[in-house]
Each structure stands twice: as structure tokens, then as C-alpha cells.
Design a protein around this motif. Structure first.
Motif, PDB file in Angstrom:
ATOM      1  N   SER A  60      44.866  36.532  50.743  1.00 19.54           N
ATOM      2  CA  SER A  60      44.030  37.393  49.897  1.00 19.54           C
ATOM      3  C   SER A  60      43.566  36.734  48.599  1.00 19.54           C
ATOM      4  CB  SER A  60      44.763  38.696  49.570  1.00 19.54           C
ATOM      5  OG  SER A  60      45.921  38.432  48.818  1.00 19.54           O
ATOM      6  N   THR A  61      44.049  35.538  48.311  1.00 16.84           N
ATOM      7  CA  THR A  61      43.609  34.842  47.093  1.00 16.84           C
ATOM      8  C   THR A  61      42.691  33.660  47.396  1.00 16.84           C
ATOM      9  OG1 THR A  61      45.578  33.444  47.092  1.00 16.84           O
ATOM     10  CG2 THR A  61      45.693  35.505  45.832  1.00 16.84           C
ATOM     11  N   GLN A  62      42.225  33.569  48.620  1.00 18.88           N
ATOM     12  CA  GLN A  62      41.332  32.467  48.989  1.00 18.88           C
ATOM     13  C   GLN A  62      40.017  32.574  48.224  1.00 18.88           C
ATOM     14  OE1 GLN A  62      42.079  29.749  51.049  1.00 18.88           O
ATOM     15  NE2 GLN A  62      44.064  30.667  50.607  1.00 18.88           N
ATOM     16  N   ASP A  90      45.911  40.097  53.067  1.00 12.48           N
ATOM     17  CA  ASP A  90      46.956  40.192  52.056  1.00 12.48           C
ATOM     18  C   ASP A  90      48.333  39.935  52.676  1.00 12.48           C
ATOM     19  OD1 ASP A  90      47.906  40.638  49.419  1.00 12.48           O
ATOM     20  OD2 ASP A  90      48.382  42.717  49.932  1.00 12.48           O
ATOM     21  N   PRO A 127      36.021  39.584  46.041  1.00 16.23           N
ATOM     22  CA  PRO A 127      36.874  40.675  45.537  1.00 16.23           C
ATOM     23  C   PRO A 127      36.271  42.039  45.846  1.00 16.23           C
ATOM     24  CG  PRO A 127      36.436  39.054  43.818  1.00 16.23           C
ATOM     25  CD  PRO A 127      35.549  38.715  44.985  1.00 16.23           C
TER      26      PRO A 127
END
Length: 107
Positions: free
Chosen positions: A96-98, A91, A103
């Protein structure tokens, strides 16, 4: 296959089924252990990988680089399950959005 470095709290165990490696990593992933994590995931005939980092207690920039190398090697076939510590590092580093990050509960 087991990869262990003496003197550190690290292990990476992998199993391969039908070209998919499942790697369970525990302990500290840093400059001295990151390559062992990559090797555990990239055996002969491996086309995809799941990297289970839920047992990881320390994760540094060398470990981040190792994940990026794995993402490049398996562009459509990588899943990373982070520990809270790993999620926090990813993050902070903007990763963190890869799409390869599974999740979960952030740290």
C-alpha cells in the motif's frame, strides 16, 4: 481494446494516447483474468499506464503479481487507482505504500 473472459465478471478496456495507456478494469481480477489486464496495458508503443481498478470487486495473488509485472515494465510511468477492496488487499500484502498506488480512501 476490450478484453473479456466468458463466465466471469471481468472486463478491461484500454485506450492509448501518445504512448500512455488508460485501462479501466471491472469485476474480478484473478488467475483467469490477470493476464488480460496486463495485455490491455502493454500494447505496442505504450510507455506508461494508468490502471483504474475502482470497479474491481475481487483481487487475488495473481492480480497482485500482474501489478508487480506492470510496475517493473513501467518503473516511472505507472499509476494504479484502487477500489476499496483492492486497496485492502494491497495493504494486507504490504504494497500500500508503493509509489505507483494513487492515494485514495482505503477500504
Amino acid at each position: 481494446m476490450d478484453q473479456e473472459n466468458a463466465g466471469t465478471d471481468f472486463s478491461a478496456s484500454s485506450s492509448v494516447t501518445e504512448g500512455h495507456a488508460t485501462v479501466v478494469v471491472r469485476g474480478e481480477v484473478d488467475m483467469s483474468t490477470a493476464d488480460a489486464m496486463v495485455r490491455a496495458a502493454t500494447g505496442d508503443g505504450v510507455r506508461s499506464a494508468t490502471i483504474d481498478l475502482r470497479g474491481v470487486t475481487f483481487f487475488d495473488s495473481a492480480a497482485i503479481h500482474a501489478l508487480i509485472r506492470l510496475a517493473e515494465r513501467f518503473p516511472d510511468g505507472l499509476a494504479v487507482i484502487p477500489s476499496p477492496q483492492v486497496h485492502r488487499v494491497l495493504d494486507i500484502s504490504g504494497l500500500s505504500t508503493q509509489p505507483w498506488l494513487v492515494p485514495g480512501e482505503p477500504g
